[in-house]
Motif scaffolding. Sequence first.
Motif, short mmCIF file in Angstrom:
data_model
loop_
_atom_site.label_atom_id
_atom_site.label_comp_id
_atom_site.label_asym_id
_atom_site.label_seq_id
_atom_site.Cartn_x
_atom_site.Cartn_y
_atom_site.Cartn_z
N GLU A 147 0.83 -1.21 0.00
CA GLU A 147 0.00 0.00 0.00
C GLU A 147 0.86 1.25 0.00
N SER A 148 1.96 1.23 0.75
CA SER A 148 2.85 2.38 0.83
C SER A 148 3.51 2.65 -0.52
N LEU A 149 3.94 1.59 -1.20
CA LEU A 149 4.56 1.76 -2.52
C LEU A 149 3.53 2.25 -3.54
N ASP A 150 2.29 1.80 -3.39
CA ASP A 150 1.23 2.27 -4.29
C ASP A 150 0.98 3.76 -4.10
N GLN A 157 3.16 5.89 -3.07
CA GLN A 157 4.33 6.57 -3.61
C GLN A 157 4.16 6.80 -5.11
N ARG A 158 3.70 5.77 -5.82
CA ARG A 158 3.54 5.89 -7.27
C ARG A 158 2.43 6.87 -7.64
N ARG A 159 1.36 6.88 -6.82
CA ARG A 159 0.22 7.73 -7.15
C ARG A 159 0.42 9.18 -6.73
N TYR A 160 0.96 9.38 -5.53
CA TYR A 160 0.98 10.72 -4.95
C TYR A 160 2.39 11.22 -4.62
N ASP A 161 3.41 10.48 -5.05
CA ASP A 161 4.79 10.85 -4.72
C ASP A 161 4.97 10.99 -3.22
N SER A 162 4.36 10.05 -2.48
CA SER A 162 4.43 10.05 -1.02
C SER A 162 5.46 9.04 -0.57
N HIS A 163 6.32 9.43 0.36
CA HIS A 163 7.43 8.56 0.77
C HIS A 163 7.28 8.09 2.22
N ALA A 164 7.93 6.98 2.52
CA ALA A 164 7.88 6.41 3.86
C ALA A 164 9.24 5.83 4.21
N ALA A 165 9.47 5.69 5.51
CA ALA A 165 10.70 5.08 6.00
C ALA A 165 10.39 3.70 6.56
N LEU A 166 11.34 2.78 6.42
CA LEU A 166 11.21 1.44 6.96
C LEU A 166 12.41 1.16 7.86
N VAL A 167 12.13 0.69 9.07
CA VAL A 167 13.18 0.37 10.04
C VAL A 167 13.13 -1.13 10.32
N LEU A 168 14.27 -1.80 10.16
CA LEU A 168 14.39 -3.20 10.58
C LEU A 168 15.27 -3.24 11.83
N ALA A 169 14.82 -3.98 12.84
CA ALA A 169 15.56 -4.10 14.10
C ALA A 169 15.78 -5.57 14.42
N ASP A 170 17.00 -5.90 14.82
CA ASP A 170 17.33 -7.29 15.17
C ASP A 170 17.97 -7.31 16.55
N VAL A 171 17.50 -8.24 17.41
CA VAL A 171 18.01 -8.33 18.77
C VAL A 171 19.43 -8.91 18.72
N ASP A 172 20.37 -8.21 19.33
CA ASP A 172 21.77 -8.65 19.33
C ASP A 172 21.95 -9.86 20.26
N HIS A 173 22.70 -10.85 19.78
CA HIS A 173 23.07 -12.04 20.58
C HIS A 173 21.83 -12.72 21.18
N PHE A 174 20.75 -12.77 20.42
CA PHE A 174 19.53 -13.36 20.97
C PHE A 174 19.67 -14.86 21.21
N LYS A 175 20.42 -15.54 20.37
CA LYS A 175 20.62 -16.98 20.57
C LYS A 175 21.28 -17.25 21.92
#
Length: 349
Positions: free
Chosen positions: A195-198, A200-218
Amino acid sequence: MGSPSMPENDSNKPGSPNDRSAAPRFDALPGSDVLWAIPPGESRGRILVVDDSRVIRKLVDTCLRANGFDTVSAENGTEALQKASDVQPDVILLDIDMPSMSGFEVCRQLKGSPDTSLIPIIFLTARDDTENVVRGLELGAFDYVRKPFNSLELCARVGVARRLKYLVDLLSERAMLDGLTGIHNRTYLDRRLRESLDRQRRYDSHAALVLADVDHFKQVNDTRGHVIGDEVLRRIASTLRRTARESDTVARYGGEEFAILLPEQTLSSGYLFAERLRQEIEQMTITHRGTTFSVTVSLGVVTTQETDPKGIDDLLACADEALYHAKKNGRNRVCLWNGHEAVQAEATG
């Protein structure tokens, strides 16, 4: 001598244009309070009424509103498709015989769209031959109401369809939640990314995406057990919800990874959010067997503006590259994808 009785007039029956009596109320039926456990004054749902006859639309509108429903009207198929997409009604009452686009074609298009496929459709029509009833049901219609309609029957059938929609929505929502943390899952995230990419194509609207990973979780799982590992994931999910805005999408990406979609955010504001989140989690403490410990996360940030992705896989790949860069350079830090490569935003120690 008593007054002479008036002859019965069919035009005054419920559902006829001359019916001036109060519309029968579905909630007056015995047991209806079980079906409709809704506080007084609250709507029982929004109904889209589609009919090329202004008189019929008015009659249906009066009947439904008297029974606690909100209504929206459309006079042709094109308007119905647009309003169904924009309004997302709970039930659609649809006439079959309309100019330009028949109710059958409207039904076919509604059931073919992911946005409207789950909305129950009740055909409201003067047709009563089996062939047309079967055709409508095969196209995905939920029910039929024949004209001239009885107000009580109409509201009862709409009520059943509304109840079905409520249950379908409930199941759909639960299917989009992660069972451990209670936040949204990967399936829901993917949908919101599309939906966010759609947008962007229609209205030149941008978004940020954050990926987070727990350190040393194992290591947490191996030394403290999976029960404590699960508690760590729940605590992080709670911190994510508390830190994010209402318009943001917080999801468990998989395992010990999380994703946050931030609408209308730049790379700079995405970094500020990620850094604030990193600090919140670093300060979080967990007690286990009389000892207290903490965890950290590594984060990667990307925006649709810098990446100009062709699909969600491109966007996720760039965010994952930024996350990997944060892991490789010491963990417990935020890295960005600047459009060409992953870079460290700021030394965090």
